[in-house]
Design an enzyme around this catalytic site. Structure first.
Site, PDB file in Angstrom:
ATOM      1  CG  ASP A  64      -1.870   1.147   1.265  1.00 61.87           C
ATOM      2  OD1 ASP A  64      -2.704   1.240   0.351  1.00 61.87           O
ATOM      3  OD2 ASP A  64      -1.785   1.972   2.193  1.00 61.87           O
ATOM      4  CB  THR A  97      -1.626   6.006  -2.353  1.00 61.89           C
ATOM      5  OG1 THR A  97      -1.510   4.590  -2.166  1.00 61.89           O
ATOM      6  CG2 THR A  97      -2.802   6.515  -1.537  1.00 61.89           C
ATOM      7  CB  THR A  98       1.092   2.901  -5.766  1.00 62.56           C
ATOM      8  OG1 THR A  98       1.024   2.322  -4.463  1.00 62.56           O
ATOM      9  CG2 THR A  98       2.413   2.528  -6.418  1.00 62.56           C
ATOM     10  CG  ASP A 393      -6.476   0.472  -0.650  1.00 62.33           C
ATOM     11  OD1 ASP A 393      -6.459   1.540   0.002  1.00 62.33           O
ATOM     12  OD2 ASP A 393      -5.459  -0.154  -0.974  1.00 62.33           O
TER      13      ASP A 393
END
Length: 557
Positions: A64, A97-98, A393
């Site tokens: 994550d 987010t990545t 998520d």
């Protein structure tokens, strides 16, 4: 700095460090590229995990993005801006987010070539801004609509968010729980759905399989009843929520009580007992058979409650009290003596259950529940933690899809389509800005390239194939990480909320623009005195990119 008569004038401390011009830009860009590189290998279904070990030996295994960046404890000021990109993405959407961090790093990498061509940073930032605005327009045009009744699409969104994490083995089951949880708290206002993610409580407990994870239409409290004589289970519960203690109040002023004989002591104790009994009587007369108290419950009061057959829990957190009020439709009562039956909430059952060796209170089967709980199970603590992140998520993705009402295809399909549209748009823009727009388009393709690399396929061949498919009008053609071929993944269930893409593009672009406009970095004296890693070194990053970041991160790059 020269002063009168050639005498130097010092305006900063001798210990302060300063970088200007190209050195400052290069150092900042290298730091951000290092952060992006650190999380890049975690992107996609075939992404790898990172093992993070802190100074006291606590272990986190995850892929994550925001969790990795939080655990990395970065010191470099520009690198911290990349963490803000991930945190903003997490707060606004809950997923992606990545993607946002990798895109920001690639935008800065592309800007290096433009800076080498003597293109001014202001021109680059203007081009990036135009590209960002055009990307959002294209996303609005190509996105598909979704609403509360589209269970299948919403489940696909949840499954896509969980793909690549430990929860993938049971993702069908977990995705259904995530969708039902979001639908349980979603409210329609002015033809839009509002989802308060705070009303979805995640409670975790190791010691069982992932498939034992369950959804409760109500609230799970990691608390047990306060007295052994109370019932284990209460059906058709009438619930009183109290934010005042069931205890004898202390006087506000200092006072002394002089007791000269045992009779006076007995009377004093009896008066305290009578006060507690009156409190319990008020609760009982209101019709409550369950009491959930935010503060303490006196031992004698516990005894009186048990005799009345009332189930009671103390020290409930204020956040849980809000969730309970939403779930049971109860009023939180401050004055016990003024409690009325209309203040009570309802639940089908309130019971104490043993979960993995811990006693928990389940307030469930609430008729008008606007707060739900998910009890997450798993074999070990680390598995449970990673499943919790996967569920967050999934819940974030489904919530975003409902709020925005739009979804797009995954697998790099959206990014390739945006890149194609931006290249066409760049031809209509005059001046050097079109170079920046083309650079933005190239940066977007880092997502399908990374997906291919992480899956073990040739990124160039994959990207060429994707471009050809999009030239032929296949908008949702993305990379199938199992076969390595370009396929219409939207039809196969790889679906993401539109907001994931719009937020990632906006956050990454704005962060890159801000960093590019920095041409002077002044580090205050005393920064990094402990380990020498505080500020950017005056001569640029030693031994490679990412100067100024902790040595412990080196093994991740």
């Amino acid at each position: 700095m020269a002063g009168l008569g050639g005498q130097p004038v010092f305006i900063m401390s001798e210990d302060a460090e300063r970088q200007t011009g190209e050195d400052a830009q290069e150092n900042n860009i290298n730091a951000c590229k290092s952060v992006a590189k650190a999380v890049r290998t975690t992107l996609g279904p075939k992404g790898m995990d990172k093992m993070m070990v802190n100074s006291v030996g606590d272990l986190v295994v995850t892929n994550d993005g925001v969790t990795i960046l939080d655990e990395m404890d970065l010191d470099h000021p520009a690198a911290k801006m990349m963490v803000e990109v991930a945190e903003t993405q997490e707060e606004e959407v809950g997923d992606g987010t990545t993607t946002a961090v990798v895109l920001a790093g690639e935008l800065l990498k592309q800007s290096e070539d433009l800076l080498d061509q003597e293109i001014h940073p202001t021109v680059i930032t203007k081009g990036y801004r135009l590209a960002r605005e055009k990307s959002n327009e294209v996303l609005d045009d190509i996105a598909e609509e979704v609403d509360l009744s589209d269970d299948e699409v919403l489940q696909r969104v949840a499954m896509t968010a969980m793909t690549g994490k430990s929860a993938e083995t049971a993702r069908d089951y977990l995705a259904d729980i995530a969708v039902q949880a979001v639908k349980g708290v979603a409210e329609e206002r002015e033809n839009k759905f509002v989802v308060d993610r705070d009303m979805i409580k995640l409670e975790k407990n190791e010691g069982a399989s992932v498939e034992d994870t369950e959804l409760v239409n109500g609230v799970i409290l990691n608390k047990e009843k306060v007295h052994g004589g109370m019932p284990e289970k209460v059906d058709e519960a009438k619930i009183a929520l109290l934010d005042s203690p069931i205890e004898v109040r202390e006087t506000e002023t200092d006072a002394e009580i002089n007791i000269s004989d045992p009779g006076q002591m007995k009377n004093f104790v009896e008066q305290e007992e009578e006060q507690l009994k009156e409190m319990v009587e008020s609760i009982d007369q209101a019709g409550a058979n369950v009491v959930l108290c935010q503060k303490g419950i006196d031992d004698m009061a516990q005894h009186f409650l048990a005799k009345k057959g009332i189930y009671a829990v103390r020290r409930v957190s204020s956040g849980d009290m809000d969730k309970l009020a939403k779930a049971t439709d109860a009023n939180i009562v401050t004055s016990i003596n003024e409690i009325e039956s209309s203040d009570l909430g309802n639940a089908g059952t309130v019971e104490q259950r043993k979960v993995g060796g811990d006693s928990m209170t389940f307030v469930q089967d609430c008729p008008e529940a606007k707060s739900v709980s998910i009890l997450i199970r798993g074999g070990t603590e680390h598995v449970v933690d990673e499943i919790e992140r996967a569920m967050e998520d999934a819940i974030g993705g489904v919530s975003s899809a409902l709020r925005n009402g739009r979804v797009v295809g995954g697998g790099g399909a959206t990014e390739v389509e945006l890149a194609q549209e931006l290249r066409d748009y760049a031809d209509s823009v005059g001046g050097r800005e079109q170079l920046a727009i083309n650079a933005f388009a190239d940066a977007l393709e880092i997502i399908p390239r990374t997906l291919a690399e992480n899956a073990g396929f040739d990124p160039i061949d994959t990207l060429v194939d994707l471009r050809n498919k999009h030239d032929d009008g296949e908008t949702w053609s993305g990379i199938n990480v199992t076969s390595g071929k370009s396929e219409k993944l939207f039809d196969e269930g790889v679906v993401e909320p539109q907001q994931t893409k719009t937020q990632a593009v906006s956050s990454a672009s704005e962060a890159a623009e801000m960093i590019l406009r920095i041409d002077d970095v002044i580090s205050a004296s005393g920064m990094g005195d402990d380990d020498g890693a505080g500020g950017p070194p005056a001569g640029g990053p030693p031994g490679g990119p990412g100067g100024g970041m902790p040595g412990g991160m080196g093994g991740m790059m």
